[in-house]
Every structure is written in C-alpha cells, then in structure tokens.
Design an enzyme around this catalytic site. Structure first.
Site, mmCIF file in Angstrom:
data_model
loop_
_atom_site.group_PDB
_atom_site.id
_atom_site.type_symbol
_atom_site.label_atom_id
_atom_site.label_comp_id
_atom_site.label_asym_id
_atom_site.label_seq_id
_atom_site.Cartn_x
_atom_site.Cartn_y
_atom_site.Cartn_z
ATOM 1 N N GLY A 105 0.530 3.764 -1.675
ATOM 2 C CA GLY A 105 0.245 5.169 -0.842
ATOM 3 C C GLY A 105 0.261 6.155 0.336
ATOM 4 O O GLY A 105 0.002 6.891 0.775
ATOM 5 N N ASP A 106 -0.245 4.627 1.331
ATOM 6 C CA ASP A 106 -0.530 4.755 2.637
ATOM 7 C C ASP A 106 0.579 4.878 2.902
ATOM 8 O O ASP A 106 1.239 6.178 3.640
ATOM 9 C CB ASP A 106 -1.609 3.952 3.346
ATOM 10 C CG ASP A 106 -2.509 3.535 3.058
ATOM 11 O OD1 ASP A 106 -3.703 4.769 2.691
ATOM 12 O OD2 ASP A 106 -2.687 2.866 2.455
ATOM 13 N N SER A 107 1.799 4.156 2.943
ATOM 14 C CA SER A 107 3.378 4.539 3.413
ATOM 15 C C SER A 107 3.783 6.084 3.173
ATOM 16 O O SER A 107 4.701 6.282 3.736
ATOM 17 C CB SER A 107 4.090 3.643 2.973
ATOM 18 O OG SER A 107 3.375 2.244 4.046
ATOM 19 N N SER A 109 0.362 -1.052 0.044
ATOM 20 C CA SER A 109 -0.207 0.291 0.026
ATOM 21 C C SER A 109 0.667 1.268 -0.030
ATOM 22 O O SER A 109 0.956 1.858 1.217
ATOM 23 C CB SER A 109 -0.964 -0.069 1.341
ATOM 24 O OG SER A 109 -1.397 -0.737 1.413
ATOM 25 N N GLY A 136 1.925 8.360 5.048
ATOM 26 C CA GLY A 136 2.586 8.071 7.243
ATOM 27 C C GLY A 136 3.492 9.236 7.049
ATOM 28 O O GLY A 136 3.875 9.526 7.927
#
Length: 392
Positions: free
Chosen positions: A161-163, A159, A166
């Site tokens: 985009g999530d990382s 994932s 973050g």
C-alpha cells in the site's frame, strides 16, 4: 526540479526515490533528534547496518532540520522558495500546526506543488486518523482478495500500500508540474493509502454494483480466467502458464500435442474455459508434471506460450534479462564500503534515462553543508550555531 522530502518510512520516501531516480534534486529532511526509522529497517544486516535505507534513500541529499522549532520553520520556508515540490506523509494537520500549510507555502512560492500522502486523505470523516499500509490494504478490500477462500487473507511480504501510494503521488506531481507550465501555479496532490489500494482493483466495484458479484480470494488463479495458474513440474518446481487468450490457448494445445482441446466446446473460447477451468487446470497440471522446469519453459517459449518460473531472489539476481536491462545495479554503500545490489530505474527512458548516482546518505545531516551553504548561502559559523542549538 528540486524536491523537499518530509516524513518518514515508506510512502513519501518512495515517491522521493522515484523522482530522484529520474534526475530531480531531492533533499530529504530528517529531524535531528529522530532520524527516519527507515535507516534501521530491512531483514538483511551487516555490521549493524541494514540495507532498506541504502536503496530507498538513493539519489537524495540528506539534511537535518527541526520543523518544530521557529528557526527550523523559517529555514524550511527559505528552502521552499528555492524548490518546486514538497512531499510529506504526516498525519493531516501536522504542517498546519507548524505554520507550514499550503496557504503559507504558496504565498512564498506560488508554483510549489505539495504532495500529501496519508492514510485516508486530507478530507472526510477519517482524515485525522493515523494510517499504515497494512490497514489500508485491509480497509480498501485489497487484502480480502488475496489468499484462498475460507482462510485468513495473507499479506504480500512487502508494504504494498505504501509503494502504490508513492507511485500515485509521483503521477500526481508530474501532472501538477505539467499544469504549472501552463498556469504558473502549483497545487496540492492528495493521495490516500486506502485509495491507492482501491484504485488498482480492476472491475471489483462494478462487478458488485452492476452484477451483484462480490469477488473474493481465488488462490493461485483468477476465477473465470483460464488457463492462468501455477503448475508443479517433474522436478518439484512451480511454473506459471498464462494461456487464457484464445490464440495463445491454441498454441498451448499444440505444445501439449492435444490440438483437439482448442475445438472442444468446454474450452473453445474464453467464457467456456472460465466455466470449466477446474477440469482444464487438471489436464494442464497432469501434462506439466511430466516435464522438468527448464525443459518445459524452453518448449513453451518455442511454442509461443506465455510462461515463466516462480523465482526466488537468488534466481532474480542471476536473471540475464534483468541484467541486460540494468535492472540490477550496484549502490556504493558508504556506511559499509560495500557495493550493494539493488533494483534499477523504472521506467526506461530512451532519451533521458534515470540513474542511480548515489546510495542513501550514511548519517543524518550528511549533506547539511552542501544544502545550507550551497542553496541558502549560510556561512559555516551560522551552520555551527544552528547545529549547536539543535535546529539542524
């Protein structure tokens, strides 16, 4: 620094993990009825337990709290008064619906930093839309750049985009804390998944705006950057050779025993190699195919050429470089009693290095007593009553 981590799954919890790695007291808050689904994520499984949680919830104290209940909201306000940062990745407006918006939080604690991670940001026509990393990667144009021309653009098996979101959230938090040192006041850090994916796209936008070039997928190489590609070796392995800088290309020509290529007008400089990269890749590919991978890596390293293998995870965990820098560290997983290998702490700080002090808490509410008793001073009887009524 004390960090209150709200939300579930990846972007917010990854930000919390990074802060925890560097020594912050991260208190992860889970709904007592609906714990973070990340507890059940991951492809590896042992005795019904999966290990995404083991690493992503490391260095955090985990408590349960119902933020939908008035008493839960009151307890959260009390925690905010004792904290420095709140990280959340709900849909915009959720905290406000619960009476916990930034206007409320900064009245309680003027120095509080509220990091908000969402699909599209807190403003704009799509602010209220739900967002996931896969969609953010697509909408930002990032997915379009991946894969091969004319084929469906694949995703990285993570994932991403999530990382990215973050990481940008942590960057914003640190900048906000630095500003607070000067002003005494916190602020909102607003991170969108789509914008995090957009931010890493180098010159894609100016290439289009100023030169009319719409960049697209280029397979295993970058268009106009040569040589920098994958090549198959004699033992059917893959090697990346990145010799696109003029000086490094000359070294590669020497390693190939083809020094004349460095002066060839087709390959003499960066621009010429970009125009003729198909021909150059063919030459390098034919040469690399005569070497076993290990021998080729040793030869290129001795020649000062940047190269590396395409490792599987089995090869990564055996890599002596990662081991030497403590980039593969054991997490004591209390759920299984196992020592579980996971990634180390990045970046490496010389004076105040981060560390992995604990793995993810085995059950939701594992640290209720330590936090509600130690931070807020609630008695055991008060905690028992709140637990019986489903508030914690």
């Amino acid at each position: 620094m004390r960090v209150l981590e709200l939300g579930t799954l990846i972007a917010g919890p990854f930000a919390g993990r990074l802060l925890g790695d560097m020594g912050a007291d991260v208190i992860k808050i889970e709904d007592p009825k609906r714990p973070d689904p990340l507890r059940t994520w991951g492809q590896g499984e042992r005795d019904g337990h999966r290990f995404f949680w083991t690493v992503h919830a490391r260095n955090k104290r985990c408590i349960t709290l119902d933020l939908r209940a008035p008493e839960g909201q009151d307890l959260f306000r009390r925690l905010v008064a004792e904290s420095d940062v709140v990280v959340e990745n709900f849909r915009p407006g959720t905290l406000e619906k619960w009476g916990l918006g930034y206007d409320v939080l900064c009245e309680i604690n003027p120095g509080i930093v509220l990091a908000r991670v969402s699909g599209y940001g807190q403003t704009g026509p799509k602010a209220g839309h739900a967002g996931y990393a896969s969609v953010a990667e697509a909408e930002s144009g990032l997915r379009h750049l991946n894969g091969y021309p004319g084929q469906a653009p694949p995703r990285l098996a993570l994932s991403l985009g999530d990382s990215l979101a973050g990481m940008f959230a942590v960057q914003g938090i640190l900048a906000a804390l630095l500003s607070r040192e000067r002003t005494g006041r916190g602020q909102i850090v607003d991170v969108a998944l789509t914008e995090a994916c957009l931010a890493i796209q180098e010159s894609v936008i100016p290439d289009y705006d100023a030169a009319g070039v719409a960049r697209g997928p280029s397979g295993t190489r970058l268009e106009g950057i040569a040589p920098s590609n994958l090549y198959r070796t004699a033992d059917d392995m893959w090697i990346v050779i990145a010799a696109n800088q003029d000086t490094v290309f000359r070294r590669l020509c020497g390693a190939m025993e083809r020094p004349e290529l460095a002066g060839d007008p087709r390959f003499a400089d960066h621009l010429a190699r970009g125009v003729n990269q198909d021909e150059l890749d063919d030459l390098i590919g034919a040469w690399a195919a005569k070497w076993p991978l290990a021998e080729l890596l040793e030869h290129l390293s001795a020649s000062g050429v940047v190269a590396g293998p395409v490792n599987t995870v089995a090869e990564v965990v055996a890599d002596p470089q990662f081991r030497a820098r403590n980039m593969l560290v054991e997490h004591h997983d209390e759920r299984t009693g196992m020592e579980v290998l996971g990634p180390g702490v990045v970046p490496v700080l010389a004076g105040t290095p981060g560390s992995v002090r604990r793995a993810g808490a085995p059950i939701a509410g594992y640290d209720n007593g330590a936090v509600y008793g130690g931070v807020l001073g609630l008695t055991a009887a008060e905690q028992k009553d709140l637990r019986a009524r489903g508030v914690i």
